[in-house]
Design an enzyme around this catalytic site. Structure first.
Site, PDB file in Angstrom:
ATOM      1  N   GLY A  72      49.781  41.707  33.976  1.00 16.03           N
ATOM      2  CA  GLY A  72      50.488  42.166  35.038  1.00 16.03           C
ATOM      3  C   GLY A  72      51.940  42.693  35.110  1.00 16.03           C
ATOM      4  N   SER A  73      51.895  40.774  34.769  1.00 17.74           N
ATOM      5  CA  SER A  73      53.255  40.185  34.539  1.00 17.74           C
ATOM      6  C   SER A  73      54.193  40.751  33.721  1.00 17.74           C
ATOM      7  CB  SER A  73      53.494  39.321  34.152  1.00 17.74           C
ATOM      8  OG  SER A  73      53.040  37.943  35.665  1.00 17.74           O
ATOM      9  N   ASN A 152      49.996  42.005  47.303  1.00 18.36           N
ATOM     10  CA  ASN A 152      49.024  41.435  46.943  1.00 18.36           C
ATOM     11  C   ASN A 152      48.828  40.191  48.368  1.00 18.36           C
ATOM     12  OD1 ASN A 152      51.842  40.922  46.078  1.00 18.36           O
ATOM     13  ND2 ASN A 152      51.990  38.978  45.343  1.00 18.36           N
ATOM     14  N   GLN A 180      47.637  45.189  42.914  1.00 17.65           N
ATOM     15  CA  GLN A 180      46.173  44.968  43.812  1.00 17.65           C
ATOM     16  C   GLN A 180      45.577  46.497  44.286  1.00 17.65           C
ATOM     17  OE1 GLN A 180      45.210  42.457  45.303  1.00 17.65           O
ATOM     18  NE2 GLN A 180      46.755  40.430  44.211  1.00 17.65           N
ATOM     19  N   SER A 200      46.140  45.091  35.877  1.00 16.36           N
ATOM     20  CA  SER A 200      45.959  43.412  35.425  1.00 16.36           C
ATOM     21  C   SER A 200      44.002  43.425  35.268  1.00 16.36           C
ATOM     22  CB  SER A 200      46.652  42.521  35.806  1.00 16.36           C
ATOM     23  OG  SER A 200      46.309  41.022  35.242  1.00 16.36           O
ATOM     24  N   ALA A 201      43.655  43.283  34.317  1.00 15.20           N
ATOM     25  CA  ALA A 201      42.114  43.077  34.163  1.00 15.20           C
ATOM     26  C   ALA A 201      41.634  42.534  35.521  1.00 15.20           C
ATOM     27  CB  ALA A 201      41.117  42.474  33.139  1.00 15.20           C
ATOM     28  N   HIS A 202      42.546  40.388  35.039  1.00 16.18           N
ATOM     29  CA  HIS A 202      41.608  39.883  36.071  1.00 16.18           C
ATOM     30  C   HIS A 202      41.975  39.863  37.555  1.00 16.18           C
ATOM     31  CE1 HIS A 202      44.901  37.076  37.889  1.00 16.18           C
ATOM     32  NE2 HIS A 202      45.908  37.628  37.139  1.00 16.18           N
ATOM     33  N   THR A 238      48.894  41.454  17.072  1.00 21.39           N
ATOM     34  CA  THR A 238      47.051  41.959  16.815  1.00 21.39           C
ATOM     35  C   THR A 238      46.791  42.241  18.156  1.00 21.39           C
ATOM     36  OG1 THR A 238      46.783  40.929  14.887  1.00 21.39           O
ATOM     37  CG2 THR A 238      45.050  41.558  15.666  1.00 21.39           C
ATOM     38  N   CYS A 326      52.132  32.169  43.519  1.00 18.97           N
ATOM     39  CA  CYS A 326      52.654  31.765  42.553  1.00 18.97           C
ATOM     40  C   CYS A 326      53.447  30.931  43.553  1.00 18.97           C
ATOM     41  CB  CYS A 326      53.418  33.166  42.137  1.00 18.97           C
ATOM     42  SG  CYS A 326      52.594  34.136  41.537  1.00 18.97           S
TER      43      CYS A 326
HETATM   44  C1  LIG Z   1      48.805  39.000  40.040  1.00 13.60           C
HETATM   45  C2  LIG Z   1      49.468  40.101  40.102  1.00 13.60           C
HETATM   46  C3  LIG Z   1      50.561  40.162  39.380  1.00 13.60           C
HETATM   47  C4  LIG Z   1      50.651  39.359  37.995  1.00 13.60           C
HETATM   48  O1  LIG Z   1      49.441  39.832  36.315  1.00 13.60           O
HETATM   49  P1  LIG Z   1      49.159  38.487  35.837  1.00 13.60           P
HETATM   50  O2  LIG Z   1      47.581  39.541  35.061  1.00 13.60           O
HETATM   51  O3  LIG Z   1      48.386  38.137  36.488  1.00 13.60           O
HETATM   52  O4  LIG Z   1      50.885  38.484  35.397  1.00 13.60           O
HETATM   53  C5  LIG Z   1      51.200  41.091  39.163  1.00 13.60           C
HETATM   54  N1  LIG Z   1      51.921  41.595  40.646  1.00 13.60           N
HETATM   55  C6  LIG Z   1      50.242  41.695  41.190  1.00 13.60           C
HETATM   56  C7  LIG Z   1      50.764  43.106  42.616  1.00 13.60           C
HETATM   57  C8  LIG Z   1      49.734  41.193  41.447  1.00 13.60           C
HETATM   58  O5  LIG Z   1      48.856  40.372  42.473  1.00 13.60           O
END
Ligand SMILES: *Cc1c(COP(=O)(O)O)cnc(C)c1O
Length: 392
Positions: A72-73, A152, A180, A200-202, A238, A326
């Site tokens: 995400g970042s 978030n 989110q 972001s997958a996690h 890659t 964070c």
């Molecule tokens: C977690 C989050 C991110 C960052 O994503 P990462 O994959 O951890 O870098 C960015 N924006 C929001 C709103 C998030 O909740």
């Protein structure tokens, strides 16, 4: 000890078994480089493109508009810097909000140091952007509006379609950090007039360190990393094949039963909120009462330090958060809670419990039971609380 209760699903989620199973072969059996021409490379290439199709399908996008990133970042950085640098000739003004993730805020601050101008829109007490204020902040120099889909910390969901419409009318690019929202909101980038979108997958039961940026075809944007021709010459290096495969599987699963999943989370959320209000005084719910993420609960308990609350919960085997992962570790209250108008002393008493697929009603009940005990104990140590109690 009772099983660990994880209620910090907005910080990250566990990788689902089905996701992990799909990923595993791509570590040591199907390890070919997707750019290689022999069949082992071809297998990896197919896997990457298959995942790209899955992401595109969920967003209503074309596969060639999906670019894999390291999360995400990275997607947020790329969207904002990439648009800013590629459209300098058109203008130097960016509009965002005060409640964005640091991936957005710190990138905007970086660009300010490079000479760009940034407007940080206020939000109301629910965390909502004012559309008139957005309209009024647009100038001839505005090249990008970047507003998060869902917050978030407090879960508030913004009027994305209306924002997209405003951007479209003014011919300004619209980026949204949907990290989110993915897995909870059905998204069609055309219907919502979104030009760029981060995910972001996690955050939806996929692996960490892998994400994507949707870039609408025709959008003028700089490449993120120079090097090989991967990701259509835009993001060299890659590919993280197992990660990409995991992202594809996770997003597919997330949308397979999204309605059921959301219903379950909303039920748990409402149970948690109701029980807390029934059993604890001097507490407020942050964020919008209805327009919020299904799994998000954000409280402020008066006369309490959020950090002490978190530590006490941890000792009971319960994982929550004081806001965003964070900012924990720092003593400043969350910028989001300050932006919705909370005074410092109340913002300090925040607790975010973000529910996920694996939480149960029994867990919710247990957490409330423990919360009642802990809040009572911590308040007894607060001279301010003694005073308020005495006045009753
Ligand atoms: C977690 C989050 C991110 C960052 O994503 P990462 O994959 O951890 O870098 C960015 N924006 C929001 C709103 C998030 O909740």
């Amino acid at each position: 000890m009772k099983n660990y209760i994880y209620m910090d699903n907005s910080a990250t989620t566990p990788v689902k078994k089905e996701v992990l199973d799909e990923m595993l072969p791509y570590f040591s059996e199907k390890y070919g480089n997707p750019s290689s021409i022999y069949s082992l490379g071809g297998k990896s290439k197919n896997a990457v493109e298959n995942a790209r199709d899955k992401v595109a399908k969920v967003l209503g996008a074309k596969p060639n508009e999906i670019f894999f990133t390291a999360g995400g970042s990275e997607s947020d950085n790329w969207a904002i810097k990439g648009i800013a640098y590629a459209n300098k000739d058109k203008g130097n003004h960016i509009i965002t909000t005060k409640i964005e993730h640091h991936g957005i805020l710190h990138t905007c601050q970086y660009l300010e140091r490079q000479g760009f101008k940034v407007t940080y829109l206020d939000v109301d007490k629910y965390g909502m952007v004012d559309l008139d204020e957005l309209r009024e902040s647009i100038t001839d120099e505005t090249i990008l509006i970047t507003i998060m889909f869902a917050n978030n910390e407090i879960g508030t969901i913004q009027p994305i379609k209306e924002i997209g419409q405003i951007a479209k009318e003014k011919n300004i690019y619209f980026h949204t950090d949907a990290v989110q929202a993915i897995g909870h909101v059905k998204i069609d980038v055309d219907d919502l007039n979104i030009d760029l979108l981060s995910l972001s997958a996690h955050k939806f039961y996929g692996p960490k360190g892998i994400g994507a940026l949707y870039i609408r075809q025709g959008v003028k944007i700089h490449s993120l990393i120079e090097g090989g021709a991967q990701e259509r010459n835009r993001r060299a290096g890659t590919e993280n094949v197992p990660g990409i495969v995991g992202l594809g599987k996770a997003i597919e699963l997330a949308y397979e039963n999204i309605d059921e999943h959301n219903e379950k989370l909303i039920k748990l959320r409402e149970r948690l909120i109701k029980k807390v209000f029934e059993n604890i005084s001097h507490v407020r719910l942050n964020g919008h009462p209805e327009k919020r993420l299904p799994g998000n609960v954000s409280f402020c308990f008066e006369f309490i330090e959020g950090e002490s609350l978190l530590l006490s919960l941890d000792m009971e085997g319960i994982a929550g958060s004081s806001g965003s992962a964070c900012t924990s570790g720092s003593l400043d209250p969350s910028h989001v809670l300050l932006a919705i108008g909370l005074p410092h002393e109340i913002a300090h008493g925040s607790l975010r419990l973000s529910l996920g697929d694996f939480n149960t009603e029994e867990e919710v009940d247990y957490v409330v039971e423990k919360l009642v005990e802990i809040v009572q104990r911590l308040r007894e140590m607060s001279p301010l609380y003694e005073k308020v109690k005495g006045e009753k």
